[in-house]
Write a protein that holds these residues in place. Structure first.
Motif, PDB file in Angstrom:
ATOM      1  N   GLY A  55       0.781  -1.235   0.000  1.00  0.00           N
ATOM      2  CA  GLY A  55       0.000   0.000   0.000  1.00  0.00           C
ATOM      3  C   GLY A  55       0.809   1.280   0.000  1.00  0.00           C
ATOM      4  N   ASN A  56       2.135   1.195   0.129  1.00  0.00           N
ATOM      5  CA  ASN A  56       2.998   2.382   0.108  1.00  0.00           C
ATOM      6  C   ASN A  56       3.720   2.458  -1.230  1.00  0.00           C
ATOM      7  OD1 ASN A  56       2.840   3.428   2.943  1.00  0.00           O
ATOM      8  ND2 ASN A  56       3.482   1.336   3.377  1.00  0.00           N
ATOM      9  N   MET A  57       3.618   3.618  -1.874  1.00  0.00           N
ATOM     10  CA  MET A  57       4.240   3.728  -3.173  1.00  0.00           C
ATOM     11  C   MET A  57       5.753   3.600  -3.088  1.00  0.00           C
ATOM     12  SD  MET A  57       3.819   6.493  -6.134  1.00  0.00           S
ATOM     13  CE  MET A  57       5.320   6.749  -7.056  1.00  0.00           C
ATOM     14  N   ALA A  58       6.320   2.800  -3.982  1.00  0.00           N
ATOM     15  CA  ALA A  58       7.765   2.597  -4.039  1.00  0.00           C
ATOM     16  C   ALA A  58       8.348   3.302  -5.255  1.00  0.00           C
ATOM     17  CB  ALA A  58       8.082   1.104  -4.089  1.00  0.00           C
ATOM     18  N   VAL A  59       7.837   2.963  -6.425  1.00  0.00           N
ATOM     19  CA  VAL A  59       8.288   3.552  -7.682  1.00  0.00           C
ATOM     20  C   VAL A  59       7.087   3.711  -8.603  1.00  0.00           C
ATOM     21  CG1 VAL A  59      10.644   2.599  -7.595  1.00  0.00           C
ATOM     22  CG2 VAL A  59       8.830   1.301  -8.727  1.00  0.00           C
ATOM     23  N   GLY A  60       7.292   4.466  -9.666  1.00  0.00           N
ATOM     24  CA  GLY A  60       6.228   4.622 -10.638  1.00  0.00           C
ATOM     25  C   GLY A  60       6.776   5.212 -11.920  1.00  0.00           C
ATOM     26  N   VAL A  61       5.881   5.344 -12.880  1.00  0.00           N
ATOM     27  CA  VAL A  61       6.236   5.945 -14.157  1.00  0.00           C
ATOM     28  C   VAL A  61       5.287   7.104 -14.395  1.00  0.00           C
ATOM     29  CG1 VAL A  61       6.510   5.570 -16.634  1.00  0.00           C
ATOM     30  CG2 VAL A  61       6.958   3.692 -15.043  1.00  0.00           C
ATOM     31  N   THR A  62       5.854   8.264 -14.672  1.00  0.00           N
ATOM     32  CA  THR A  62       5.058   9.426 -15.030  1.00  0.00           C
ATOM     33  C   THR A  62       5.637   9.985 -16.321  1.00  0.00           C
ATOM     34  OG1 THR A  62       4.271  11.605 -14.304  1.00  0.00           O
ATOM     35  CG2 THR A  62       6.407  10.921 -13.446  1.00  0.00           C
ATOM     36  N   GLY A  63       4.839  10.042 -17.361  1.00  0.00           N
ATOM     37  CA  GLY A  63       5.363  10.422 -18.665  1.00  0.00           C
ATOM     38  C   GLY A  63       6.412   9.406 -19.086  1.00  0.00           C
ATOM     39  N   ASP A  64       7.614   9.894 -19.405  1.00  0.00           N
ATOM     40  CA  ASP A  64       8.712   8.995 -19.788  1.00  0.00           C
ATOM     41  C   ASP A  64       9.636   8.712 -18.618  1.00  0.00           C
ATOM     42  OD1 ASP A  64       7.878   8.942 -22.416  1.00  0.00           O
ATOM     43  OD2 ASP A  64       9.109  10.656 -22.986  1.00  0.00           O
ATOM     44  N   ASP A  65       9.338   9.286 -17.458  1.00  0.00           N
ATOM     45  CA  ASP A  65      10.289   9.282 -16.354  1.00  0.00           C
ATOM     46  C   ASP A  65       9.921   8.308 -15.240  1.00  0.00           C
ATOM     47  OD1 ASP A  65      11.738  11.287 -17.667  1.00  0.00           O
ATOM     48  OD2 ASP A  65      10.580  12.874 -16.708  1.00  0.00           O
ATOM     49  N   LEU A  66      10.931   7.958 -14.476  1.00  0.00           N
ATOM     50  CA  LEU A  66      10.781   7.075 -13.323  1.00  0.00           C
ATOM     51  C   LEU A  66      10.594   7.943 -12.082  1.00  0.00           C
ATOM     52  CD1 LEU A  66      11.168   4.151 -12.111  1.00  0.00           C
ATOM     53  CD2 LEU A  66      13.576   4.792 -11.818  1.00  0.00           C
ATOM     54  N   MET A  67       9.586   7.608 -11.287  1.00  0.00           N
ATOM     55  CA  MET A  67       9.362   8.259  -9.998  1.00  0.00           C
ATOM     56  C   MET A  67       9.853   7.303  -8.933  1.00  0.00           C
ATOM     57  SD  MET A  67       5.509   9.731  -9.493  1.00  0.00           S
ATOM     58  CE  MET A  67       4.848   8.318 -10.319  1.00  0.00           C
ATOM     59  N   VAL A  68      10.596   7.807  -7.962  1.00  0.00           N
ATOM     60  CA  VAL A  68      11.111   6.929  -6.912  1.00  0.00           C
ATOM     61  C   VAL A  68      10.876   7.578  -5.552  1.00  0.00           C
ATOM     62  CG1 VAL A  68      13.119   5.648  -6.043  1.00  0.00           C
ATOM     63  CG2 VAL A  68      12.980   6.221  -8.479  1.00  0.00           C
ATOM     64  N   GLU A 101      18.872  -0.419  -9.365  1.00  0.00           N
ATOM     65  CA  GLU A 101      19.297   0.290  -8.134  1.00  0.00           C
ATOM     66  C   GLU A 101      18.200   1.231  -7.654  1.00  0.00           C
ATOM     67  OE1 GLU A 101      22.956   2.452  -8.764  1.00  0.00           O
ATOM     68  OE2 GLU A 101      23.932   0.641  -9.547  1.00  0.00           O
ATOM     69  N   TRP A 102      17.630   1.994  -8.586  1.00  0.00           N
ATOM     70  CA  TRP A 102      16.562   2.923  -8.219  1.00  0.00           C
ATOM     71  C   TRP A 102      15.341   2.167  -7.681  1.00  0.00           C
ATOM     72  CZ3 TRP A 102      17.187   7.747  -7.126  1.00  0.00           C
ATOM     73  CH2 TRP A 102      18.098   8.548  -7.836  1.00  0.00           C
ATOM     74  N   ILE A 103      14.949   1.097  -8.378  1.00  0.00           N
ATOM     75  CA  ILE A 103      13.791   0.316  -7.925  1.00  0.00           C
ATOM     76  C   ILE A 103      14.072  -0.241  -6.533  1.00  0.00           C
ATOM     77  CG2 ILE A 103      12.404  -1.761  -8.311  1.00  0.00           C
ATOM     78  CD1 ILE A 103      12.865  -1.292 -11.351  1.00  0.00           C
ATOM     79  N   GLY A 104      15.288  -0.747  -6.330  1.00  0.00           N
ATOM     80  CA  GLY A 104      15.654  -1.298  -5.029  1.00  0.00           C
ATOM     81  C   GLY A 104      15.559  -0.264  -3.924  1.00  0.00           C
ATOM     82  N   GLN A 105      15.980   0.948  -4.243  1.00  0.00           N
ATOM     83  CA  GLN A 105      15.928   2.016  -3.239  1.00  0.00           C
ATOM     84  C   GLN A 105      14.480   2.358  -2.897  1.00  0.00           C
ATOM     85  OE1 GLN A 105      18.287   5.518  -4.125  1.00  0.00           O
ATOM     86  NE2 GLN A 105      17.810   6.431  -2.142  1.00  0.00           N
ATOM     87  N   GLY A 106      13.647   2.505  -3.923  1.00  0.00           N
ATOM     88  CA  GLY A 106      12.231   2.807  -3.679  1.00  0.00           C
ATOM     89  C   GLY A 106      11.532   1.683  -2.927  1.00  0.00           C
ATOM     90  N   TYR A 107      11.849   0.462  -3.329  1.00  0.00           N
ATOM     91  CA  TYR A 107      11.252  -0.712  -2.697  1.00  0.00           C
ATOM     92  C   TYR A 107      11.639  -0.774  -1.221  1.00  0.00           C
ATOM     93  CZ  TYR A 107       9.979  -5.629  -1.990  1.00  0.00           C
ATOM     94  OH  TYR A 107       9.416  -6.787  -1.528  1.00  0.00           O
ATOM     95  N   ALA A 108      12.924  -0.579  -0.936  1.00  0.00           N
ATOM     96  CA  ALA A 108      13.410  -0.660   0.445  1.00  0.00           C
ATOM     97  C   ALA A 108      12.740   0.395   1.321  1.00  0.00           C
ATOM     98  CB  ALA A 108      14.932  -0.497   0.476  1.00  0.00           C
ATOM     99  N   PHE A 109      12.581   1.620   0.769  1.00  0.00           N
ATOM    100  CA  PHE A 109      11.941   2.656   1.577  1.00  0.00           C
ATOM    101  C   PHE A 109      10.475   2.306   1.835  1.00  0.00           C
ATOM    102  CE2 PHE A 109       9.606   6.537   2.460  1.00  0.00           C
ATOM    103  CZ  PHE A 109      10.305   6.954   3.592  1.00  0.00           C
TER     104      PHE A 109
END
Length: 110
Positions: free
Chosen positions: A37-50, A95-103
């Motif tokens: 239920g907590n956002m980790a990562v996402g895609v907005t436009g062409d970019d990665l949100m973390v 690496e970015w996904i891992g960071q978002g996931y861990a948080f």
């Protein structure tokens, strides 16, 4: 409705695999991946949100292609947007996904 980079979303899906704690939700005109239920990562436009968390924001912003997440004129501390050009390599993306996931995983489930 703004289109988003479906290819990037697919790369995130492949990285996260069949993790039972991950759900997908359409938001910000793109798609978000949530851990319990907590956002980790996402895609907005062409970019990665973390979602990196407030403590890690400055270090994250120092990385190539990263900028503060600001959709409403109010920058959101704890969140960064990473240009798609900076995550063309799978290792960097993971690496970015891992960071978002861990948080997200460190937060209480919603």
């Amino acid at each position: 409705m703004m289109a988003y980079d479906e290819g990037l979303a697919e790369r995130i899906r492949r990285h996260l695999g069949a993790d039972p704690d991950i759900t997908e939700k359409r938001m910000f005109g793109g798609v978000a991946f949530l851990h319990s239920g907590n956002m980790a990562v996402g895609v907005t436009g062409d970019d990665l949100m973390v979602r990196v968390g407030p403590e890690a924001t400055d270090a994250a912003l120092a990385r190539p292609g990263a900028r503060i997440f600001d959709m409403t004129g109010r920058p959101m501390r704890g969140w960064v947007v990473v240009a798609s050009s900076a995550v063309t390599e799978d290792g960097v993306l993971s690496e970015w996904i891992g960071q978002g996931y861990a948080f997200a995983a460190s937060l209480p489930p919603k």
